[in-house]
Motif scaffolding. Sequence first.
Motif, short mmCIF file in Angstrom:
data_model
loop_
_atom_site.label_atom_id
_atom_site.label_comp_id
_atom_site.label_asym_id
_atom_site.label_seq_id
_atom_site.Cartn_x
_atom_site.Cartn_y
_atom_site.Cartn_z
N THR A 67 0.84 -1.21 0.00
CA THR A 67 0.00 0.00 0.00
C THR A 67 0.87 1.25 0.00
O THR A 67 0.61 2.20 -0.75
CB THR A 67 -0.93 0.01 1.22
OG1 THR A 67 -1.73 -1.18 1.21
CG2 THR A 67 -1.84 1.21 1.22
N ASP A 68 1.90 1.25 0.84
CA ASP A 68 2.79 2.41 0.90
C ASP A 68 3.56 2.62 -0.40
O ASP A 68 3.91 3.75 -0.75
CB ASP A 68 3.79 2.25 2.05
CG ASP A 68 3.13 2.34 3.42
OD1 ASP A 68 1.96 2.78 3.50
OD2 ASP A 68 3.77 1.95 4.42
N GLU A 69 3.82 1.53 -1.14
CA GLU A 69 4.49 1.63 -2.43
C GLU A 69 3.55 2.05 -3.55
O GLU A 69 3.97 2.21 -4.69
CB GLU A 69 5.13 0.28 -2.79
CG GLU A 69 6.30 -0.09 -1.91
CD GLU A 69 6.79 -1.51 -2.17
OE1 GLU A 69 6.08 -2.29 -2.85
OE2 GLU A 69 7.88 -1.84 -1.69
N GLY A 70 2.27 2.20 -3.26
CA GLY A 70 1.30 2.62 -4.26
C GLY A 70 0.79 1.49 -5.14
O GLY A 70 0.28 1.73 -6.22
N LYS A 73 -4.79 0.26 -4.06
CA LYS A 73 -5.59 1.48 -3.96
C LYS A 73 -6.14 1.62 -2.54
O LYS A 73 -6.60 0.65 -1.95
CB LYS A 73 -6.75 1.43 -4.95
CG LYS A 73 -7.57 2.69 -4.97
CD LYS A 73 -8.60 2.80 -6.07
CE LYS A 73 -9.24 1.55 -6.52
NZ LYS A 73 -10.32 1.77 -7.48
N LYS A 74 -6.04 2.86 -2.00
CA LYS A 74 -6.59 3.11 -0.67
C LYS A 74 -7.14 4.53 -0.63
O LYS A 74 -6.69 5.41 -1.37
CB LYS A 74 -5.55 2.90 0.42
CG LYS A 74 -4.52 4.00 0.54
CD LYS A 74 -3.72 3.87 1.83
CE LYS A 74 -2.92 5.14 2.03
NZ LYS A 74 -2.58 5.40 3.37
N SER A 75 -8.10 4.70 0.26
CA SER A 75 -8.66 6.05 0.42
C SER A 75 -7.72 6.88 1.29
O SER A 75 -6.86 6.34 2.00
CB SER A 75 -10.06 5.97 1.04
OG SER A 75 -9.98 5.39 2.32
N GLU A 93 -6.05 -6.18 -6.39
CA GLU A 93 -5.54 -5.76 -7.69
C GLU A 93 -4.28 -4.92 -7.51
O GLU A 93 -4.23 -4.00 -6.69
CB GLU A 93 -6.59 -4.95 -8.43
CG GLU A 93 -6.17 -4.54 -9.81
CD GLU A 93 -7.21 -3.68 -10.51
OE1 GLU A 93 -6.84 -2.97 -11.45
OE2 GLU A 93 -8.37 -3.72 -10.10
N ASP A 94 -3.26 -5.24 -8.29
CA ASP A 94 -2.02 -4.46 -8.31
C ASP A 94 -2.23 -3.32 -9.30
O ASP A 94 -2.24 -3.53 -10.52
CB ASP A 94 -0.86 -5.35 -8.72
CG ASP A 94 0.48 -4.62 -8.68
OD1 ASP A 94 0.51 -3.39 -8.44
OD2 ASP A 94 1.51 -5.29 -8.89
N ILE A 95 -2.44 -2.09 -8.81
CA ILE A 95 -2.78 -0.98 -9.70
C ILE A 95 -1.58 -0.51 -10.53
O ILE A 95 -1.75 0.22 -11.49
CB ILE A 95 -3.40 0.21 -8.93
CG1 ILE A 95 -2.45 0.72 -7.84
CG2 ILE A 95 -4.73 -0.19 -8.34
CD1 ILE A 95 -2.96 1.96 -7.11
N ARG A 96 -0.39 -0.96 -10.21
CA ARG A 96 0.78 -0.61 -11.01
C ARG A 96 1.04 -1.60 -12.14
O ARG A 96 1.85 -1.34 -13.02
CB ARG A 96 2.02 -0.57 -10.13
CG ARG A 96 2.04 0.62 -9.19
CD ARG A 96 3.13 0.43 -8.19
NE ARG A 96 4.10 1.48 -8.23
CZ ARG A 96 5.26 1.41 -7.62
NH1 ARG A 96 5.61 0.32 -6.98
NH2 ARG A 96 6.10 2.42 -7.64
#
Length: 163
Positions: A67-70, A73-75, A93-96
């Motif tokens: 999550t910290d690496e982006g 997805k988080k609010s 899901e890996d958004i990257r």
Amino acid sequence: MSACRPASGMTRGFTIVELLVTIVIVSVLASAALPMAELAVRRNKEQELRRSLREIREALDNYKLATDEGRIKKSADASGYPPSLEVLVEGVEDIRSAEQRRLFFLRRIPRNPFADGKAPPNDGWGKRSYSSRHDDPKEESDVYDVYAQTEGTGMNGIPYREW
């Protein structure tokens, strides 16, 4: 007549006293071995509990790192920890990733070895939210840490809930 043969009509065997002495000796040995076996079973369960807690906590930390690496997805107001233990198994899901890949953190939720074996693995664990205090864990919108919902104290003198 041979010296090795018993006299006619007499057979050789064990006397009742010999059998009773043998039974007493075997029962004393068995009564000494039983506590040792119970101790070994308890030690194995405690080792399994340590492994399970370590595995879940490592998965929680890896989720937070992703999550910290982006990558997740988080609010804006979220802590970055998973909403449940099941998410660690189901994946996110890996958004990257360009190929819509999923990130998985656990193959399965480890079972608390002291919990009821018929209950789902998730039921043996207490969950602590990021916003709750360490001495008063509460389950809320995320899972920051887990603890064993097992009464009793380990062989190290520390209650299982505090491991």
